[in-house]
Design an enzyme around this catalytic site. Sequence first.
Site, PDB file in Angstrom:
ATOM      1  N   ASP A 111     -63.119-101.256  -4.267  1.00  0.00           N
ATOM      2  CA  ASP A 111     -63.041-102.674  -4.659  1.00  0.00           C
ATOM      3  C   ASP A 111     -62.838-103.606  -3.460  1.00  0.00           C
ATOM      4  O   ASP A 111     -62.997-104.818  -3.571  1.00  0.00           O
ATOM      5  CB  ASP A 111     -61.917-102.887  -5.680  1.00  0.00           C
ATOM      6  CG  ASP A 111     -62.177-102.110  -6.954  1.00  0.00           C
ATOM      7  OD1 ASP A 111     -63.314-102.141  -7.424  1.00  0.00           O
ATOM      8  OD2 ASP A 111     -61.260-101.449  -7.451  1.00  0.00           O
TER       9      ASP A 111
ATOM     10  N   ARG B   8     -61.946-112.769 -15.294  1.00  0.00           N
ATOM     11  CA  ARG B   8     -61.523-111.430 -15.727  1.00  0.00           C
ATOM     12  C   ARG B   8     -60.411-110.883 -14.846  1.00  0.00           C
ATOM     13  O   ARG B   8     -59.562-110.120 -15.305  1.00  0.00           O
ATOM     14  CB  ARG B   8     -62.711-110.446 -15.657  1.00  0.00           C
ATOM     15  CG  ARG B   8     -63.524-110.416 -16.927  1.00  0.00           C
ATOM     16  CD  ARG B   8     -64.313-109.127 -17.067  1.00  0.00           C
ATOM     17  NE  ARG B   8     -63.550-107.954 -16.701  1.00  0.00           N
ATOM     18  CZ  ARG B   8     -63.980-106.997 -15.895  1.00  0.00           C
ATOM     19  NH1 ARG B   8     -65.177-107.073 -15.351  1.00  0.00           N
ATOM     20  NH2 ARG B   8     -63.236-105.958 -15.621  1.00  0.00           N
TER      21      ARG B   8
ATOM     22  N   ASN C 144     -55.341-104.168 -12.150  1.00  0.00           N
ATOM     23  CA  ASN C 144     -55.592-102.769 -12.513  1.00  0.00           C
ATOM     24  C   ASN C 144     -54.321-101.992 -12.834  1.00  0.00           C
ATOM     25  O   ASN C 144     -54.347-100.764 -12.966  1.00  0.00           O
ATOM     26  CB  ASN C 144     -56.410-102.071 -11.423  1.00  0.00           C
ATOM     27  CG  ASN C 144     -57.859-102.554 -11.446  1.00  0.00           C
ATOM     28  OD1 ASN C 144     -58.271-103.218 -12.405  1.00  0.00           O
ATOM     29  ND2 ASN C 144     -58.618-102.241 -10.415  1.00  0.00           N
TER      30      ASN C 144
HETATM   31  N1  EPU Z   1     -66.070 -90.988 -13.653  1.00  0.00           N
HETATM   32  C1  EPU Z   1     -66.804 -90.052 -14.352  1.00  0.00           C
HETATM   33  N2  EPU Z   1     -66.341 -89.665 -15.592  1.00  0.00           N
HETATM   34  C2  EPU Z   1     -65.190 -90.193 -16.133  1.00  0.00           C
HETATM   35  C3  EPU Z   1     -64.463 -91.149 -15.395  1.00  0.00           C
HETATM   36  C4  EPU Z   1     -64.933 -91.528 -14.156  1.00  0.00           C
HETATM   37  O1  EPU Z   1     -67.823 -89.561 -13.886  1.00  0.00           O
HETATM   38  O2  EPU Z   1     -64.831 -89.811 -17.261  1.00  0.00           O
HETATM   39  C5  EPU Z   1     -66.580 -91.426 -12.325  1.00  0.00           C
HETATM   40  C6  EPU Z   1     -67.010 -92.903 -12.363  1.00  0.00           C
HETATM   41  O3  EPU Z   1     -68.306 -93.056 -12.856  1.00  0.00           O
HETATM   42  C7  EPU Z   1     -66.855 -93.310 -10.915  1.00  0.00           C
HETATM   43  C8  EPU Z   1     -65.660 -92.474 -10.438  1.00  0.00           C
HETATM   44  O4  EPU Z   1     -65.529 -91.409 -11.386  1.00  0.00           O
HETATM   45  O5  EPU Z   1     -67.997 -92.939 -10.189  1.00  0.00           O
HETATM   46  C9  EPU Z   1     -64.363 -93.213 -10.342  1.00  0.00           C
HETATM   47  O6  EPU Z   1     -64.062 -93.849 -11.567  1.00  0.00           O
HETATM   48  P1  EPU Z   1     -62.570 -94.120 -12.050  1.00  0.00           P
HETATM   49  O7  EPU Z   1     -62.362 -93.440 -13.364  1.00  0.00           O
HETATM   50  O8  EPU Z   1     -61.641 -93.800 -10.943  1.00  0.00           O
HETATM   51  O9  EPU Z   1     -62.595 -95.681 -12.269  1.00  0.00           O
HETATM   52  P2  EPU Z   1     -62.002 -96.517 -13.478  1.00  0.00           P
HETATM   53  O10 EPU Z   1     -60.689 -95.986 -13.886  1.00  0.00           O
HETATM   54  O11 EPU Z   1     -63.052 -96.737 -14.498  1.00  0.00           O
HETATM   55  C10 EPU Z   1     -60.592 -98.147 -11.989  1.00  0.00           C
HETATM   56  C11 EPU Z   1     -60.580 -99.628 -11.746  1.00  0.00           C
HETATM   57  C12 EPU Z   1     -61.802-100.029 -10.941  1.00  0.00           C
HETATM   58  C13 EPU Z   1     -61.786 -99.258  -9.631  1.00  0.00           C
HETATM   59  C14 EPU Z   1     -61.720 -97.748  -9.892  1.00  0.00           C
HETATM   60  C15 EPU Z   1     -61.601 -96.931  -8.624  1.00  0.00           C
HETATM   61  C16 EPU Z   1     -59.478-100.479 -13.699  1.00  0.00           C
HETATM   62  C17 EPU Z   1     -59.556-101.241 -14.963  1.00  0.00           C
HETATM   63  N3  EPU Z   1     -60.611-100.317 -13.018  1.00  0.00           N
HETATM   64  O12 EPU Z   1     -61.768 -97.903 -12.747  1.00  0.00           O
HETATM   65  O13 EPU Z   1     -61.671-101.404 -10.667  1.00  0.00           O
HETATM   66  O14 EPU Z   1     -62.946 -99.556  -8.906  1.00  0.00           O
HETATM   67  O15 EPU Z   1     -60.592 -97.456 -10.737  1.00  0.00           O
HETATM   68  O16 EPU Z   1     -60.470 -97.291  -7.905  1.00  0.00           O
HETATM   69  O17 EPU Z   1     -58.422-100.040 -13.284  1.00  0.00           O
HETATM   70  C18 EPU Z   1     -62.335-103.644 -10.454  1.00  0.00           C
HETATM   71  O18 EPU Z   1     -61.137-103.903 -10.481  1.00  0.00           O
HETATM   72  O19 EPU Z   1     -63.240-104.477 -10.204  1.00  0.00           O
HETATM   73  C19 EPU Z   1     -62.742-102.264 -10.738  1.00  0.00           C
HETATM   74  C20 EPU Z   1     -63.996-101.919 -10.969  1.00  0.00           C
END
Ligand code: EPU
Length: 436
Positions: free
Chosen positions: A310, A418, A24
Amino acid sequence: MSRSISIRGGAPLKGEIALAGAKNAVPKEMVAALLTEQACQLQNVPAIEDVDIMKRILGLLDARVESNDKKQLTLRASKLSLPSSRKLLEFSGKSRIPILLCGPLLARIGRAIIPQLGGCDIGPRPIDFHLKALKQLGAEVQEKQDAYYLSAPKGLHGARIRLDYPSVGATEQVLLAGVLAEGLTEIDNAAIEPEIIDLIALLQKMGAIISVNTERVIRIRGVKKLAGYHHSPIPDRLEAASWACAAASTDGHIFVRGAKQLDMMTFLNKYRRVGGEFNVTDEGIEFFKGTNPLTSISLETDVHPGFMTDWQPPFVTLLTQAVGVSIIHETVYESRFGYVEALNAMGAKIQLYNECLGEKECRFAQRNYHHSAAIIGPTPLTGTKIAIPDLRAGFSYIIAGLTAQGKTQIDNYGLLDRGYENFTEKLENLGAQITE
Ligand code: EPU
């Protein structure tokens, strides 16, 4: 083609594994290389699908991408150009990282095309925060069925952006767009995960001016140009925690080379409270089960510095072996318990609830989401045939198979590529009885 693995449970995992750079963090740091014409170099880059996808996308954008057998990746975007949307659309649904290309592409060439995103199916995962922030920074966004088309006719300019929730991706979006925007950008309610701090450190090496203040406020003072970087990304703390759960569940001993205590303190506290033990050294952390039986716990997942979402699936699998009733309140994703049905089929006793079973009401209160779980343990698990639904659930099924009596067939095993490098080899080296 979907791959399968068979695990014969009962063998304790013993030995050592080495962590590579975090899944990540690395792909986002690759995107940062597009902010400069100069060469950038990342060390300890994992051989995982998310990195591979970004290598191919960066290549399509005309960046030079070279990797060697020392796990170094050199990127150079002396010039950048947008390929036909048809070529980019081949990546639709494959990853969530492409949304982060917006800032660098808008800053350097004034346009961006972003294919529809992929990633694990653990909730709806909207990108409304990203799009709202980009608009505040001066982007015009057209959402079509196949892709997002963006432009910044007047360039990007600083803005004060308040996130409704401390989203990791949206914070990274604003960082990558704000560093070359004109003037000051402020993010209120920013995420401050270690992977984000690592990205900020990398951007600072490139010449960016970013301060992380109290109360989740990040300020970015835009600069006109950025330089190349040499960077060693933080090791993967999610993988480290998963091996820790595997060690305690199988009554084994795993030394996780590269694991960093500071990035995992919240996990380590909970691990110790349920009966896991660890020794921290300068080279990594050794994980094993303590002498007493594992015991139950109640916890909520949260944004950093809370207990990461996670970490939750492998930890729940560990808790099936703990004495008593454990309660988990998932507050980050609304649908992250889909995987428990398979654990119950193996003999676990996990009951899901719509209510917030935690200290606080979360965003999912009074809505129909099964986002709390009660785990009654210990329950012996028995091998059966199950299929992996998402990356982190995948590791938890591997732990279940290692703990179970008899043979577990796990379908959709390829999904683990992945995010986990050389996974089968690592399992074999630790003594798991597996056939692919
Ligand atoms: N959210 C919204 N709107 C947005 C963005 C996010 O409502 O525009 C909500 C999401 O639906 C969720 C929450 O905010 O309920 C948190 O989402 P976040 O944006 O923090 O997650 P992300 O950036 O999409 C990354 C990691 C995830 C990890 C999360 C939280 C990457 C590629 N993915 O996702 O990792 O769970 O942060 O720490 O960095 C994994 O590695 O398996 C994974 C899912």
